[in-house]
Design a protein around this motif. Structure first.
Motif, mmCIF file in Angstrom:
data_model
loop_
_atom_site.group_PDB
_atom_site.id
_atom_site.type_symbol
_atom_site.label_atom_id
_atom_site.label_comp_id
_atom_site.label_asym_id
_atom_site.label_seq_id
_atom_site.Cartn_x
_atom_site.Cartn_y
_atom_site.Cartn_z
ATOM 1 N N MET A 142 0.816 -1.215 0.000
ATOM 2 C CA MET A 142 0.000 0.000 0.000
ATOM 3 C C MET A 142 0.855 1.273 0.000
ATOM 4 O O MET A 142 0.392 2.338 -0.380
ATOM 5 C CB MET A 142 -0.942 0.002 1.204
ATOM 6 N N ARG A 143 2.103 1.156 0.446
ATOM 7 C CA ARG A 143 2.987 2.325 0.518
ATOM 8 C C ARG A 143 3.140 2.978 -0.851
ATOM 9 O O ARG A 143 3.182 4.207 -0.961
ATOM 10 C CB ARG A 143 4.346 1.910 1.090
ATOM 11 N N GLY A 144 3.198 2.183 -1.904
ATOM 12 C CA GLY A 144 3.324 2.713 -3.256
ATOM 13 C C GLY A 144 2.157 3.585 -3.680
ATOM 14 O O GLY A 144 2.279 4.400 -4.598
ATOM 15 N N PHE A 145 1.014 3.434 -3.014
ATOM 16 C CA PHE A 145 -0.170 4.237 -3.311
ATOM 17 C C PHE A 145 -0.322 5.411 -2.341
ATOM 18 O O PHE A 145 -1.340 6.090 -2.327
ATOM 19 C CB PHE A 145 -1.436 3.372 -3.243
ATOM 20 N N VAL A 175 -0.513 5.146 0.909
ATOM 21 C CA VAL A 175 -1.340 4.752 2.053
ATOM 22 C C VAL A 175 -0.443 4.178 3.142
ATOM 23 O O VAL A 175 0.304 3.235 2.899
ATOM 24 C CB VAL A 175 -2.397 3.695 1.640
ATOM 25 N N LYS A 176 -0.496 4.781 4.330
ATOM 26 C CA LYS A 176 0.271 4.265 5.462
ATOM 27 C C LYS A 176 -0.629 3.311 6.247
ATOM 28 O O LYS A 176 -1.745 3.649 6.604
ATOM 29 C CB LYS A 176 0.738 5.390 6.372
ATOM 30 N N VAL A 177 -0.132 2.117 6.467
ATOM 31 C CA VAL A 177 -0.886 1.103 7.185
ATOM 32 C C VAL A 177 -0.257 0.901 8.555
ATOM 33 O O VAL A 177 0.952 0.724 8.670
ATOM 34 C CB VAL A 177 -0.897 -0.238 6.401
ATOM 35 N N ALA A 218 -3.858 5.601 15.911
ATOM 36 C CA ALA A 218 -3.450 5.271 14.542
ATOM 37 C C ALA A 218 -4.232 6.082 13.513
ATOM 38 O O ALA A 218 -3.687 6.477 12.487
ATOM 39 C CB ALA A 218 -3.639 3.773 14.290
ATOM 40 N N LEU A 219 -5.494 6.357 13.805
ATOM 41 C CA LEU A 219 -6.343 7.090 12.860
ATOM 42 C C LEU A 219 -6.176 8.598 12.928
ATOM 43 O O LEU A 219 -6.371 9.301 11.936
ATOM 44 C CB LEU A 219 -7.812 6.732 13.089
#
Length: 115
Positions: A4-7, A9-11, A81-82
């Motif tokens: 997801m990092r490539g988009f 988006v931090k998970v 986290a949110l």
């Protein structure tokens, strides 16, 4: 997480220990396990043995007593986290996650199997 990092988006991963929820409810787990046990072929039941079933159920009940009932520990990590500007990658929640599972994750697999 890395995909997801490539988009952009931090998970963040929230890794709780044992908490009292409907998922860990001993009565629900016991009913589910017994239902599955009854559907097993006799050959499979014989391979495991009745002692396996009894011991599993005893262990299940003991684990229930160790479950933490304070779910706010988990929801506080979710909130952080949110809403945090810089959320952590991992949130380990509960004493068992911090004192047992994290240290075990650094040990060789053969040693953790013994423990």
């Amino acid at each position: 997480r890395l995909e997801m990092r490539g988009f952009g988006v931090k998970v963040s991963m929230i890794e709780p220990g044992y908490f009292k929820t409907m998922i860990t409810n001993a009565e629900n787990l016991e009913k589910s396990f017994l239902s599955i046990w009854e559907k097993l072929p006799e050959e499979t039941k014989a391979s495991y043995g009745e002692n396996y079933l009894k011991q599993f159920l005893v262990t299940l009940r003991k684990m229930q007593k160790k479950c933490n009932s304070n779910l706010t520990l988990v929801t506080a990590c979710m909130e952080h986290a949110l809403t945090s500007r810089f959320p952590r990658t991992r949130y380990s929640v509960g004493w068992d996650a911090k004192l047992l599972y994290i240290p075990l994750s650094y040990l060789p697999s053969a040693l953790t199997d013994v423990i």
